[in-house]
Design an enzyme around this catalytic site. Structure first.
Site, short mmCIF file in Angstrom:
data_model
loop_
_atom_site.label_atom_id
_atom_site.label_comp_id
_atom_site.label_asym_id
_atom_site.label_seq_id
_atom_site.Cartn_x
_atom_site.Cartn_y
_atom_site.Cartn_z
N GLY A 48 27.97 -2.10 25.22
CA GLY A 48 28.59 -2.04 24.19
C GLY A 48 29.81 -1.23 24.49
N GLU A 103 31.07 5.99 23.96
CA GLU A 103 29.87 5.32 23.26
C GLU A 103 30.55 4.08 22.24
OE1 GLU A 103 27.32 3.70 23.22
OE2 GLU A 103 25.57 5.08 22.61
N ASP A 104 30.19 3.13 21.90
CA ASP A 104 30.53 2.12 21.05
C ASP A 104 30.19 2.65 19.85
OD1 ASP A 104 27.64 2.08 21.29
OD2 ASP A 104 27.62 -0.40 21.86
N ASP A 107 24.58 5.43 15.39
CA ASP A 107 23.79 5.40 14.17
C ASP A 107 22.79 6.47 13.77
OD1 ASP A 107 22.17 4.14 12.17
OD2 ASP A 107 21.41 2.57 13.38
N PHE A 156 24.52 -3.26 9.70
CA PHE A 156 24.74 -3.79 11.09
C PHE A 156 25.98 -4.35 11.24
CE2 PHE A 156 23.81 -6.54 14.46
CZ PHE A 156 23.07 -5.54 15.33
N ASP A 163 27.05 -6.23 19.82
CA ASP A 163 26.23 -7.62 19.71
C ASP A 163 25.34 -7.89 18.71
OD1 ASP A 163 24.44 -6.06 21.02
OD2 ASP A 163 23.54 -8.14 21.68
P1 5GP Z 1 21.26 5.50 17.58
O1 5GP Z 1 20.64 5.92 18.94
O2 5GP Z 1 22.61 6.19 17.40
O3 5GP Z 1 20.61 5.05 16.36
O4 5GP Z 1 21.93 3.95 18.23
C1 5GP Z 1 22.97 3.81 19.14
C2 5GP Z 1 23.00 2.31 19.71
O5 5GP Z 1 22.24 1.50 18.83
C3 5GP Z 1 24.27 1.84 19.95
O6 5GP Z 1 24.85 2.15 21.21
C4 5GP Z 1 24.25 0.32 19.70
O7 5GP Z 1 23.76 -0.08 20.84
C5 5GP Z 1 22.94 0.31 18.69
N1 5GP Z 1 23.70 0.09 17.22
C6 5GP Z 1 23.56 1.15 16.30
N2 5GP Z 1 24.23 0.38 15.20
C7 5GP Z 1 24.61 -0.78 15.59
C8 5GP Z 1 25.35 -1.74 14.95
O8 5GP Z 1 25.34 -1.80 13.56
N3 5GP Z 1 25.36 -3.01 15.46
C9 5GP Z 1 25.09 -3.20 16.67
N4 5GP Z 1 25.52 -4.35 17.35
N5 5GP Z 1 24.55 -2.15 17.66
C10 5GP Z 1 24.27 -0.95 16.98
#
Ligand code: 5GP
Length: 183
Positions: A48, A103-104, A107, A156, A163
């Site tokens: 990402g 990081e992209d 969440d 999302f 993606d």
């Molecule tokens: P976390 O561990 O912070 O919950 O999740 C982080 C990862 O989840 C991100 O690096 C990404 O790959 C994925 N992610 C979280 N939210 C989204 C979203 O809204 N769309 C997409 N495509 N990926 C997400």
């Protein structure tokens, strides 16, 4: 790919390419200043963060190095699994280096909390986080993001590297994926 090319798949457009680019330039200016004499090692999280790494690093006027990690995330679903597994580790030793994690999106923050802890145990000189987008849930966990593009709602989203089932990473803007696409 432009927002108009997939307009029917998006319930909302959050940011255009121009808005994202303008913010990346602002972040790069901040990083330029903070790392003026430090040549940071930018650690991108595959897949990402490819777009944000490309834009951010090219906007810098200072030298930097790049390395990449791949970790498990959502797979093809739309809900966080909370499971973090290193699929590809760094090629570079980071002891004594100034590390900037790129990081992209954040969440829940589970991924970054794990990653920052893991990298910290390798004794870098410093470690900071840069993320293009952050959802409100991240605020419940203690993820200290020094360089943040935008706060967004907890929907999302796709585009700018993010993606759904492998698609939309090459979308220039960022939008909320319409539930009709995945339901
Ligand atoms: P976390 O561990 O912070 O919950 O999740 C982080 C990862 O989840 C991100 O690096 C990404 O790959 C994925 N992610 C979280 N939210 C989204 C979203 O809204 N769309 C997409 N495509 N990926 C997400």
């Amino acid at each position: 790919m432009n927002l108009d090319d997939v307009r029917d798949d998006l319930s909302t457009v959050l940011f255009t390419e121009e808005q994202i680019q303008a913010r990346m330039l602002e972040l790069a200016a901040q990083i330029d200043k903070d790392y003026a004499d430090k040549s940071p090692l930018m650690v991108g999280i595959l897949n990402g963060a490819v777009m944000v790494m490309a834009d951010l690093s090219r906007a810098l006027t200072i030298h930097c190095e790049m390395d990449w990690m791949a970790i498990s995330s959502y797979g093809s679903g739309v809900a966080s699994s909370g499971v973090v597994r290193i699929l590809k580790d760094l090629n570079t030793a980071i002891a004594g280096r100034h590390v900037l994690i790129v990081e992209d999106i954040i969440d829940t923050g589970l991924t970054l909390a794990y990653l920052a802890g893991n990298l910290r145990s390798r004794n870098p000189a410093s470690i900071e986080i840069c993320a293009a987008f952050r959802k409100p849930e991240a605020l419940c966990n203690e993820v200290n993001v020094k360089y943040l593009g935008f706060d967004i709602p907890s929907d999302f989203v796709v585009g700018y590297g993010l993606d759904y089932a492998g698609h939309y990473r090459n979308l220039r803007g960022l939008g909320v994926l319409s539930p009709k696409v995945y339901s």
